[in-house]
Design a protein around this motif. Sequence first.
Motif, PDB file in Angstrom:
ATOM      1  N   GLU A  98      -0.082   3.117   0.102  1.00 45.54           N
ATOM      2  CA  GLU A  98       0.487   1.939   0.767  1.00 45.54           C
ATOM      3  C   GLU A  98       0.952   0.907  -0.263  1.00 45.54           C
ATOM      4  OE1 GLU A  98      -1.078  -1.719   3.554  1.00 45.54           O
ATOM      5  OE2 GLU A  98      -2.015   0.250   3.838  1.00 45.54           O
ATOM      6  N   PHE A  99       0.144   0.712  -1.294  1.00 50.70           N
ATOM      7  CA  PHE A  99       0.494  -0.237  -2.348  1.00 50.70           C
ATOM      8  C   PHE A  99       1.813   0.168  -3.036  1.00 50.70           C
ATOM      9  CE2 PHE A  99       0.306  -1.736  -6.742  1.00 50.70           C
ATOM     10  CZ  PHE A  99       0.065  -3.086  -6.543  1.00 50.70           C
ATOM     11  N   VAL A 100       1.959   1.441  -3.340  1.00 46.56           N
ATOM     12  CA  VAL A 100       3.168   1.931  -3.984  1.00 46.56           C
ATOM     13  C   VAL A 100       4.368   1.748  -3.063  1.00 46.56           C
ATOM     14  CG1 VAL A 100       4.333   4.002  -4.831  1.00 46.56           C
ATOM     15  CG2 VAL A 100       1.995   3.529  -5.526  1.00 46.56           C
ATOM     16  N   GLU A 101       4.209   2.049  -1.784  1.00 46.83           N
ATOM     17  CA  GLU A 101       5.314   1.912  -0.825  1.00 46.83           C
ATOM     18  C   GLU A 101       5.763   0.463  -0.690  1.00 46.83           C
ATOM     19  OE1 GLU A 101       7.295   4.165   0.691  1.00 46.83           O
ATOM     20  OE2 GLU A 101       6.223   5.545  -0.632  1.00 46.83           O
ATOM     21  N   THR A 102       4.830  -0.478  -0.638  1.00 43.68           N
ATOM     22  CA  THR A 102       5.193  -1.879  -0.471  1.00 43.68           C
ATOM     23  C   THR A 102       5.760  -2.475  -1.748  1.00 43.68           C
ATOM     24  OG1 THR A 102       2.932  -2.625  -0.945  1.00 43.68           O
ATOM     25  CG2 THR A 102       3.528  -2.296   1.364  1.00 43.68           C
ATOM     26  N   ALA A 103       5.486  -1.852  -2.889  1.00 43.34           N
ATOM     27  CA  ALA A 103       5.997  -2.356  -4.166  1.00 43.34           C
ATOM     28  C   ALA A 103       7.452  -1.937  -4.405  1.00 43.34           C
ATOM     29  CB  ALA A 103       5.131  -1.866  -5.312  1.00 43.34           C
ATOM     30  N   ARG A 104       7.925  -0.982  -3.640  1.00 43.71           N
ATOM     31  CA  ARG A 104       9.298  -0.487  -3.849  1.00 43.71           C
ATOM     32  C   ARG A 104      10.333  -1.402  -3.300  1.00 43.71           C
ATOM     33  NH1 ARG A 104       8.604   5.990  -2.967  1.00 43.71           N
ATOM     34  NH2 ARG A 104       7.238   6.221  -4.716  1.00 43.71           N
TER      35      ARG A 104
END
Length: 104
Positions: A98-104
């Motif tokens: 989730e963290f990686v997805e929101t950082a994109r």
Amino acid sequence: MRRPGRRTNTEAFAGLHNKGKRIVVIMDEASKIADKVWEVSDGALTDEETEIIWLAFGNPTQATGRFRDASGATGTSGCPSTSTARTVEGTNKAYLDEFVETAR
């Protein structure tokens, strides 16, 4: 024995040798360590009959440098092993994804 290496005083560990023993070099936040310190480390880790352990930790946050080259960020990985929290045991994979997805 702890011998911190600094770009302004690489001589502090340049002559470090432990023939027949063990030498451990630990570099934390290695991306910010000056290439000169990496170069001196190369020479300090040349003893025969010595157990050599060299650990470099961090993220390749700098656009250039020895750690970025070694981390595989440039596709020329010199590291025998790298790891990420997204692939090792004991981490919250759902949170990290989730963290990686929101950082994109």
